[in-house]
Write an enzyme that holds these catalytic residues in place. Structure first.
Site, PDB file in Angstrom:
ATOM      1  N   LEU A 153       9.342   6.082  19.067  1.00  0.00           N
ATOM      2  CA  LEU A 153       9.770   5.884  20.449  1.00  0.00           C
ATOM      3  C   LEU A 153       8.655   5.185  21.249  1.00  0.00           C
ATOM      4  O   LEU A 153       8.851   4.115  21.795  1.00  0.00           O
ATOM      5  CB  LEU A 153      10.108   7.253  21.053  1.00  0.00           C
ATOM      6  CG  LEU A 153      10.978   7.281  22.282  1.00  0.00           C
ATOM      7  CD1 LEU A 153      12.297   6.579  22.067  1.00  0.00           C
ATOM      8  CD2 LEU A 153      11.224   8.734  22.711  1.00  0.00           C
ATOM      9  N   CYS A 181       5.762  -5.128  16.216  1.00  0.00           N
ATOM     10  CA  CYS A 181       5.281  -4.194  17.244  1.00  0.00           C
ATOM     11  C   CYS A 181       3.831  -4.540  17.590  1.00  0.00           C
ATOM     12  O   CYS A 181       3.050  -4.892  16.705  1.00  0.00           O
ATOM     13  CB  CYS A 181       5.390  -2.756  16.755  1.00  0.00           C
ATOM     14  SG  CYS A 181       7.079  -2.323  16.327  1.00  0.00           S
ATOM     15  N   CYS A 232       0.605  -2.593  15.739  1.00  0.00           N
ATOM     16  CA  CYS A 232       0.681  -2.226  14.321  1.00  0.00           C
ATOM     17  C   CYS A 232       0.062  -3.304  13.431  1.00  0.00           C
ATOM     18  O   CYS A 232       0.168  -4.495  13.723  1.00  0.00           O
ATOM     19  CB  CYS A 232       2.149  -2.025  13.964  1.00  0.00           C
ATOM     20  SG  CYS A 232       2.429  -1.682  12.225  1.00  0.00           S
ATOM     21  N   GLY A 253       6.498  -1.845   6.592  1.00  0.00           N
ATOM     22  CA  GLY A 253       7.885  -2.301   6.644  1.00  0.00           C
ATOM     23  C   GLY A 253       8.792  -1.426   7.476  1.00  0.00           C
ATOM     24  O   GLY A 253       8.450  -0.299   7.831  1.00  0.00           O
ATOM     25  N   GLU A 254       9.962  -1.974   7.796  1.00  0.00           N
ATOM     26  CA  GLU A 254      10.983  -1.252   8.549  1.00  0.00           C
ATOM     27  C   GLU A 254      12.095  -0.892   7.548  1.00  0.00           C
ATOM     28  O   GLU A 254      12.882  -1.760   7.152  1.00  0.00           O
ATOM     29  CB  GLU A 254      11.512  -2.142   9.689  1.00  0.00           C
ATOM     30  CG  GLU A 254      12.774  -1.654  10.365  1.00  0.00           C
ATOM     31  CD  GLU A 254      12.734  -0.192  10.799  1.00  0.00           C
ATOM     32  OE1 GLU A 254      11.837   0.209  11.543  1.00  0.00           O
ATOM     33  OE2 GLU A 254      13.637   0.563  10.375  1.00  0.00           O
ATOM     34  N   ASN A 300      -4.363   4.552  15.811  1.00  0.00           N
ATOM     35  CA  ASN A 300      -5.444   4.167  14.905  1.00  0.00           C
ATOM     36  C   ASN A 300      -5.801   2.721  15.181  1.00  0.00           C
ATOM     37  O   ASN A 300      -4.943   1.844  15.053  1.00  0.00           O
ATOM     38  CB  ASN A 300      -4.987   4.323  13.449  1.00  0.00           C
ATOM     39  CG  ASN A 300      -4.658   5.765  13.140  1.00  0.00           C
ATOM     40  OD1 ASN A 300      -5.489   6.635  13.309  1.00  0.00           O
ATOM     41  ND2 ASN A 300      -3.433   6.020  12.734  1.00  0.00           N
ATOM     42  N   CYS A 336       3.486   8.397   1.246  1.00  0.00           N
ATOM     43  CA  CYS A 336       3.938   7.483   2.287  1.00  0.00           C
ATOM     44  C   CYS A 336       4.274   6.160   1.587  1.00  0.00           C
ATOM     45  O   CYS A 336       3.396   5.487   1.052  1.00  0.00           O
ATOM     46  CB  CYS A 336       2.817   7.330   3.310  1.00  0.00           C
ATOM     47  SG  CYS A 336       3.247   6.254   4.671  1.00  0.00           S
ATOM     48  N   CYS A 373       6.377  -6.935   7.776  1.00  0.00           N
ATOM     49  CA  CYS A 373       7.441  -6.372   8.614  1.00  0.00           C
ATOM     50  C   CYS A 373       7.821  -7.407   9.669  1.00  0.00           C
ATOM     51  O   CYS A 373       6.960  -8.095  10.217  1.00  0.00           O
ATOM     52  CB  CYS A 373       6.958  -5.091   9.296  1.00  0.00           C
ATOM     53  SG  CYS A 373       8.241  -4.315  10.305  1.00  0.00           S
ATOM     54  N   GLU A 433       0.836  -1.193   0.000  1.00  0.00           N
ATOM     55  CA  GLU A 433       0.000   0.000   0.000  1.00  0.00           C
ATOM     56  C   GLU A 433       0.877   1.252   0.000  1.00  0.00           C
ATOM     57  O   GLU A 433       1.933   1.295   0.637  1.00  0.00           O
ATOM     58  CB  GLU A 433      -0.931  -0.005   1.223  1.00  0.00           C
ATOM     59  CG  GLU A 433      -1.942  -1.139   1.117  1.00  0.00           C
ATOM     60  CD  GLU A 433      -2.977  -1.161   2.234  1.00  0.00           C
ATOM     61  OE1 GLU A 433      -4.118  -1.546   1.970  1.00  0.00           O
ATOM     62  OE2 GLU A 433      -2.645  -0.801   3.370  1.00  0.00           O
ATOM     63  N   SER A 453      11.393   6.660   8.606  1.00  0.00           N
ATOM     64  CA  SER A 453      10.912   6.350   9.951  1.00  0.00           C
ATOM     65  C   SER A 453      11.430   4.977  10.370  1.00  0.00           C
ATOM     66  O   SER A 453      11.341   4.015   9.605  1.00  0.00           O
ATOM     67  CB  SER A 453       9.377   6.356   9.935  1.00  0.00           C
ATOM     68  OG  SER A 453       8.866   6.014  11.197  1.00  0.00           O
ATOM     69  N   CYS A 493      -1.487   6.174   9.613  1.00  0.00           N
ATOM     70  CA  CYS A 493      -0.286   5.512  10.095  1.00  0.00           C
ATOM     71  C   CYS A 493      -0.593   4.191  10.789  1.00  0.00           C
ATOM     72  O   CYS A 493      -1.456   4.129  11.661  1.00  0.00           O
ATOM     73  CB  CYS A 493       0.393   6.413  11.105  1.00  0.00           C
ATOM     74  SG  CYS A 493       1.978   6.935  10.550  1.00  0.00           S
TER      75      CYS A 493
HETATM   76  N1  SAH Z   1       8.678   0.629  10.588  1.00  0.00           N
HETATM   77  C1  SAH Z   1       8.843   2.036  10.692  1.00  0.00           C
HETATM   78  C2  SAH Z   1       8.012   2.809   9.686  1.00  0.00           C
HETATM   79  C3  SAH Z   1       6.637   2.339   9.404  1.00  0.00           C
HETATM   80  S1  SAH Z   1       5.474   2.514  10.735  1.00  0.00           S
HETATM   81  C4  SAH Z   1       8.562   2.501  12.108  1.00  0.00           C
HETATM   82  O1  SAH Z   1       8.066   1.720  12.898  1.00  0.00           O
HETATM   83  O2  SAH Z   1       8.881   3.652  12.407  1.00  0.00           O
HETATM   84  C5  SAH Z   1       5.160   4.274  10.727  1.00  0.00           C
HETATM   85  C6  SAH Z   1       4.676   4.816  12.070  1.00  0.00           C
HETATM   86  O3  SAH Z   1       3.347   4.348  12.358  1.00  0.00           O
HETATM   87  C7  SAH Z   1       5.519   4.376  13.236  1.00  0.00           C
HETATM   88  O4  SAH Z   1       5.764   5.444  14.106  1.00  0.00           O
HETATM   89  C8  SAH Z   1       4.637   3.348  13.894  1.00  0.00           C
HETATM   90  O5  SAH Z   1       4.966   3.126  15.230  1.00  0.00           O
HETATM   91  C9  SAH Z   1       3.285   3.970  13.718  1.00  0.00           C
HETATM   92  N2  SAH Z   1       2.154   3.079  13.922  1.00  0.00           N
HETATM   93  C10 SAH Z   1       2.111   1.750  13.792  1.00  0.00           C
HETATM   94  N3  SAH Z   1       0.861   1.291  14.049  1.00  0.00           N
HETATM   95  C11 SAH Z   1       0.106   2.363  14.339  1.00  0.00           C
HETATM   96  C12 SAH Z   1      -1.268   2.555  14.648  1.00  0.00           C
HETATM   97  N4  SAH Z   1      -2.107   1.544  14.676  1.00  0.00           N
HETATM   98  N5  SAH Z   1      -1.693   3.808  14.872  1.00  0.00           N
HETATM   99  C13 SAH Z   1      -0.858   4.859  14.795  1.00  0.00           C
HETATM  100  N6  SAH Z   1       0.443   4.745  14.479  1.00  0.00           N
HETATM  101  C14 SAH Z   1       0.926   3.518  14.255  1.00  0.00           C
HETATM  102 FE1  SF4 Z   2       6.769  -1.906  14.055  1.00  0.00          FE
HETATM  103 FE2  SF4 Z   2       7.016  -0.125  12.039  1.00  0.00          FE
HETATM  104 FE3  SF4 Z   2       7.123  -2.759  11.562  1.00  0.00          FE
HETATM  105 FE4  SF4 Z   2       4.796  -1.668  12.267  1.00  0.00          FE
HETATM  106  S1  SF4 Z   2       5.946  -1.245  10.403  1.00  0.00           S
HETATM  107  S2  SF4 Z   2       5.664  -3.612  13.049  1.00  0.00           S
HETATM  108  S3  SF4 Z   2       5.491  -0.086  13.687  1.00  0.00           S
HETATM  109  S4  SF4 Z   2       8.563  -1.587  12.791  1.00  0.00           S
END
Ligand code: SAH
Ligand code: SF4
Length: 353
Positions: free
Chosen positions: A222, A120, A123, A166-167, A297, A109, A116, A96, A198, A340
């Protein structure tokens, strides 16, 4: 010299790689420059579309350097003009990509992987693990696709956020090659200052990025101001705890001149209390940074709840007390799940309106 990867994937080749390829194949260097421009300025989907080329060169290049572009699976637009694209890769995998409207124009974006590996706990992107990395060309092609969509609106992409699925720092070589391709004035022509990467905090890769010295903005997810809490939300914190992560952020600023953005998503009664806000202020005060508060979200598979507005505002005002700039992210495209962390791997999609 072009790398082996670049030899096989025309969209992942920089302009100089294409010029070197042309020379190695007995053609003038400028053919490489032409190809780069036709790919990224004119959105050529096949070599036949490269109007300035003789037929023989089109056929030879099509045979030796096959061109596969992303194809559109679905496109959804929200009332606020946020547009989510589901794009198919050449092996049938899907990612996406989201176009976001701002006062200055549009940002895109970009996804960096299919799925990924970071897992986390809040997510949607990591629910099925990491399927594969994207190539540099697949990332650049998302920007190109976005530009084609925006052509209809008389606009184009002005900023790139590598914040989709993705990371990105887990896919370092392709990421940095993508940034180079996106920066090239002969192609997508975006300034590094208008690119944000990010990361969940892969410290060694953050160091490698800092060492490149590019003025790219680094956003660090963070989400918690102490190790036990961060560990409970983000498994990566075990490998790279705050005592390693925060000094790396300072070093990023020193090496690139760019202050780091800390992303902090607020989960009701988990990390959004006054004591966490104070701990955050104490953790990062003393060097220029910016905090971006993200309302969570909802993702059906995860048990959290978003923080109520009053708690978000209270959190923000405490962070301000530490002299730290702190904004609350405007959420766009919510009704199409384009915000996000809501992007995910999809098996089946409804037909878009
Ligand atoms: N993997 C990278 C970039 C993609 S995620 C990272 O983790 O930074 C982009 C951002 O969305 C990150 O800050 C992540 O923590 C945040 N994020 C993930 N799930 C979310 C959710 N359900 N609601 C709001 N932000 C979220
Ligand atoms: Fe974590 Fe970013 Fe991967 Fe989602 S996309 S699992 S927030 S590292």
């Amino acid at each position: 010299m072009p790398t082996p990867m670049a030899d096989q994937d025309v969209l992942s080749m920089r302009q100089e790689d294409l010029m070197a390829w042309m020379t190695a194949n007995g053609h003038p260097r400028f053919r490489g420059q032409q190809l780069f421009e036709w790919l990224w300025r004119h959105h050529a989907r096949s070599y036949d579309e490269v109007k300035v080329w003789p037929d023989g060169l089109k056929q030879e290049t099509a045979f030796k350097l096959p061109l596969f572009r992303l194809s559109l699976v679905t496109r959804q637009a929200a009332q606020d003009r946020t547009t989510k694209l589901l794009l198919a890769l050449k092996d049938g995998q899907r990612v996406e990509t989201v176009l976001l409207p701002h006062r200055y124009g549009y940002s895109v974006c970009v996804s960096s992987q299919v799925g990924c590996a970071m897992g986390c706990h809040f997510c949607a992107s990591g629910l099925n693990g990491r399927i594969r990395h994207l190539t540099a060309g697949e990332m650049a092609d998302q920007v190109d696709f976005a530009n084609q969509v925006l052509q209809e609106r008389g606009s184009h992409i002005s900023r790139i956020d590598v914040m989709g699925i993705g990371e990105p720092l887990d896919n370092f070589v392709s990421l940095t090659r993508f940034l180079e391709i996106a920066h090239d004035p002969g192609g997508l022509n975006l300034s590094y200052r208008h690119m944000t990467v990010s990361t969940s905090g892969l410290v060694p890769a953050m160091k490698k990025l800092a060492d490149l010295g590019l003025p790219v903005t680094l956003a660090v997810s963070l989400h918690a101001p102490n190790d036990p809490l961060r560990q409970s939300l983000m498994p990566i914190n075990r490998a790279y705890p705050l005592a390693k992560l925060i000094p790396m952020c300072r070093s990023y600023l020193e090496k690139t001149g760019r202050r780091v953005t800390f992303e902090y998503l607020l989960l009701k009664n988990v990390n959004d209390g006054e004591s966490e806000a104070h701990q955050l202020g104490q953790l990062i005060r003393g060097f220029p940074s910016h905090v971006n508060l993200i309302p969570w979200n909802p993702v059906a598979e995860h048990p959290y709840q978003p923080s109520p507005n009053a708690r978000v505002r209270r959190f923000q005002s405490i962070v301000h007390e530490y002299g730290i700039s702190c904004t609350i992210r405007r959420e766009l495209g919510q009704e199409i799940e384009a915000a996000c962390g809501q992007l995910r791997l999809r098996e089946e999609e409804p037909v878009s309106p």
